[in-house]
Design an enzyme around this catalytic site. Structure first.
Site, PDB file in Angstrom:
ATOM      1  NE  ARG A  44     104.137 124.979  38.454  1.00  0.00           N
ATOM      2  CZ  ARG A  44     103.409 124.170  39.093  1.00  0.00           C
ATOM      3  NH1 ARG A  44     103.786 123.325  40.347  1.00  0.00           N
ATOM      4  NH2 ARG A  44     102.536 123.378  38.013  1.00  0.00           N
TER       5      ARG A  44
ATOM      6  CG  HIS B 202      97.698 124.463  38.738  1.00  0.00           C
ATOM      7  ND1 HIS B 202      98.982 124.993  39.064  1.00  0.00           N
ATOM      8  CD2 HIS B 202      96.797 124.240  39.554  1.00  0.00           C
ATOM      9  CE1 HIS B 202      98.867 123.972  39.802  1.00  0.00           C
ATOM     10  NE2 HIS B 202      97.979 123.628  40.589  1.00  0.00           N
TER      11      HIS B 202
ATOM     12  CD  GLU C 274      99.481 117.679  40.289  1.00  0.00           C
ATOM     13  OE1 GLU C 274      98.359 117.664  40.641  1.00  0.00           O
ATOM     14  OE2 GLU C 274     100.585 118.144  41.226  1.00  0.00           O
TER      15      GLU C 274
ATOM     16  CG  ASN D 232     103.249 119.226  41.178  1.00  0.00           C
ATOM     17  OD1 ASN D 232     104.736 119.456  41.024  1.00  0.00           O
ATOM     18  ND2 ASN D 232     102.114 119.458  40.658  1.00  0.00           N
TER      19      ASN D 232
ATOM     20  CE1 TYR E 212     102.341 118.539  47.822  1.00  0.00           C
ATOM     21  CE2 TYR E 212     101.827 118.090  45.764  1.00  0.00           C
ATOM     22  CZ  TYR E 212     101.870 119.298  46.503  1.00  0.00           C
ATOM     23  OH  TYR E 212     101.612 120.516  46.063  1.00  0.00           O
TER      24      TYR E 212
ATOM     25  CD  GLU F  71     102.262 121.836  42.836  1.00  0.00           C
ATOM     26  OE1 GLU F  71     101.756 120.865  43.788  1.00  0.00           O
ATOM     27  OE2 GLU F  71     101.507 122.672  41.744  1.00  0.00           O
TER      28      GLU F  71
HETATM   29  C1  FCB Z   1      98.595 119.444  44.531  1.00  0.00           C
HETATM   30  C2  FCB Z   1      97.744 120.681  43.489  1.00  0.00           C
HETATM   31  C3  FCB Z   1      98.938 121.832  43.735  1.00  0.00           C
HETATM   32  C4  FCB Z   1      98.260 121.687  45.386  1.00  0.00           C
HETATM   33  C5  FCB Z   1      98.893 120.358  46.004  1.00  0.00           C
HETATM   34  C6  FCB Z   1      98.783 120.578  47.294  1.00  0.00           C
HETATM   35  O1  FCB Z   1      98.280 117.866  43.349  1.00  0.00           O
HETATM   36  O2  FCB Z   1      99.185 120.801  42.193  1.00  0.00           O
HETATM   37  O3  FCB Z   1      97.165 123.030  43.044  1.00  0.00           O
HETATM   38  O4  FCB Z   1      96.834 121.636  45.704  1.00  0.00           O
HETATM   39  O5  FCB Z   1      98.243 119.058  45.715  1.00  0.00           O
END
Ligand code: FCB
Length: 465
Positions: A78, A122, A167, A296, A298, A366
């Site tokens: 990607r 992006h 995002e 994405n 985290y 992500e």
């Molecule tokens: C996300 C972003 C990516 C990177 C990660 C750690 O929010 O999409 O570009 O910075 O975090």
């Protein structure tokens, strides 16, 4: 016998990157300036005064990078197209050298058996469009759809998945609401308008590219999503968590999948910005059917009610109208970036999407972590924390598949260490170490571990190299 978790046939295994974070070459071959160039060169905005001027020099080293990817054996990648490289002013003339760069890169990926997944936006908006208001201006949505049409027409058949936006919450709220990201505006009203124009740009682009997109290419959008958890079992905290969920998740999922903004948040935001920016027909455009959703993931948000006053030891979560403060659970371990490690939140959000928004195919576009990596005296970069992180999240992704989620791919953030936005080069998220002075690349332990998972299309819990 250790446990082996198999992933569905045809599962995509890749890494994810973004143009501004890796390419460098910001004023070569006709590229125009982006809002991130301007932001990085404004003193005090980015940690250490770092910029993406050189980054990983991927613009010149892409052949070496594709070869590394082929060595890893991943079957997908990607990446994003830099709008100002392809259309320097964001409207009018296209830049053939920019299009040719991406054509060469995509051709090489395909030749190596790596299926390209391409994000059209992006975060590197052409500065010329920002000068006209950027995403607070409705016209930017139309400009984006024109640019998307041109890129898909030029490069279309090489690309497996097209992703309109990465995002939009970050672009709008961190970029226009909190000023932590480019263009650095701190105004909630601007952020809300920007979020609408981003979504509208997605919808207009989705409609426009349909006519030039052919199977097996498909089209979606990537959202950063996070379960929101109340910090206590009080009703007030539960309500604060619901407001934060509206702000971070439902504000985007609602328009895309249901054609409406969530009422609770719309009521909260209405006094701030009204709704004159939402024109008749916009929500139908935004809800144009998509083929997949990119997620994405985290961490989760753990929040409490602020009771309208500053709370000792906490920071406000989002704009004041949310009346929320972040109160992370101190018992949860964190990454080098300080982000909580909560793999269960990944299963939770994926299963929730299935139940609340239907059986849409999902790609995890992500997931990954920064740690304090370093090169050993023997020249190796050993990152057992990252291996543990990836293993726990892949296990969580697998649990979602077992619960009926149509998950079709996983993209580790990120391929090589790179420019981490406002944190500059202080955060290393890569599977591959980069020496930013020499541009040497060294595979971390996690790269070999991940390559093995991808090759076997399966995760053997506890397996270490
Ligand atoms: C996300 C972003 C990516 C990177 C990660 C750690 O929010 O999409 O570009 O910075 O975090």
């Amino acid at each position: 016998m250790s446990e082996m978790l198999r992933f569905p046939d045809g599962f995509l295994w890749g890494t994810a990157t973004a143009s501004y974070q890796i390419e460098g070459a910001v004023d070569e071959d006709g590229r125009g300036p982006s809002i991130w160039d301007t932001f990085c060169h404004t003193p005090g905005k980015v940690f250490h005064g770092d910029t993406g001027d050189v980054a990983c020099d991927h613009y010149h080293r892409w052949e070496e990078d594709v070869a590394l990817m082929a060595q890893l054996g991943v079957n997908s990648y990607r990446m994003s197209v830099a709008w100002p490289r392809v259309q320097p002013e964001g409207s009018g003339e296209y830049n053939q050298s920019g299009i040719d760069f991406y054509r060469r890169l995509l051709d090489s990926l395909v030749e190596h058996g790596i299926a390209p997944v391409v994000t059209l936006y992006h975060w590197d908006l052409p500065q010329a469009l920002q000068d006209l208001g950027g995403w607070t201006s409705r016209d930017t949505s139309k400009r984006f759809a024109d640019y998307a049409y041109e890129v898909v027409s030029a490069l279309g058949e090489r690309v497996r998945l097209w992703i309109t936006l990465n995002e939009p919450w970050v672009s709008s709220h961190l970029g226009y609401g909190e000023g932590e990201h480019a263009p650095g505006t701190a105004d909630l009203s601007s952020a809300i308008r920007a979020s609408h124009h981003l979504l509208l740009g997605h919808g207009l682009a989705a409609k426009a590219v349909r006519s030039v997109m052919a199977p097996p290419s498909s089209l979606g959008i990537t959202l950063n999503l996070a379960p929101t958890r109340p910090a206590s079992n009080s009703d007030a905290d539960a309500e604060a968590a619901l407001r934060v969920d509206g702000y971070a998740n439902r504000w985007f999922l609602g328009p895309l999948f249901k054609g409406t903004y969530p009422k609770d948040l719309a009521d909260l935001f209405h006094p701030v910005t009204g709704d004159s920016h939402v024109h008749a027909g916009d929500l139908e455009t935004i809800a144009t059917p998509i083929d997949f959703l990119g997620v994405n993931y985290y961490f989760c948000h753990t929040v409490a009610d602020s009771h309208g006053a500053p709370q000792p030891g906490t920071a406000p979560f989002g704009p004041a109208v949310l009346r929320a403060v972040g109160r992370p659970d101190a018992a949860v371990p964190v990454t080098g970036r300080g982000w909580p490690v909560q793999p269960d939140g990944l299963t939770e959000i994926l299963v929730r999407l299935r139940h609340e928004y239907g059986p849409v195919p999902i790609y995890l576009t992500e997931n990954g972590a920064a740690f304090h990596d370093y090169v050993d005296p023997d020249g190796a970069v050993k990152d057992p924390e990252r291996v543990d992180y990836l293993e726990s999240h892949l296990k969580a992704a697998h649990a979602a598949i077992s619960a009926g989620v149509d998950l079709r791919g996983y993209f580790c953030w990120t391929f090589t260490d790179n420019f981490e936005w406002a944190a500059g080069y202080s955060q290393r998220f890569g599977l591959i170490w980069v020496d930013f002075k020499t541009q040497e690349r060294i595979l971390k332990t996690s790269a070999s571990w991940y390559a093995e998972v991808a090759r076997r299309n399966g995760l053997e819990i506890g397996r270490r190299l």
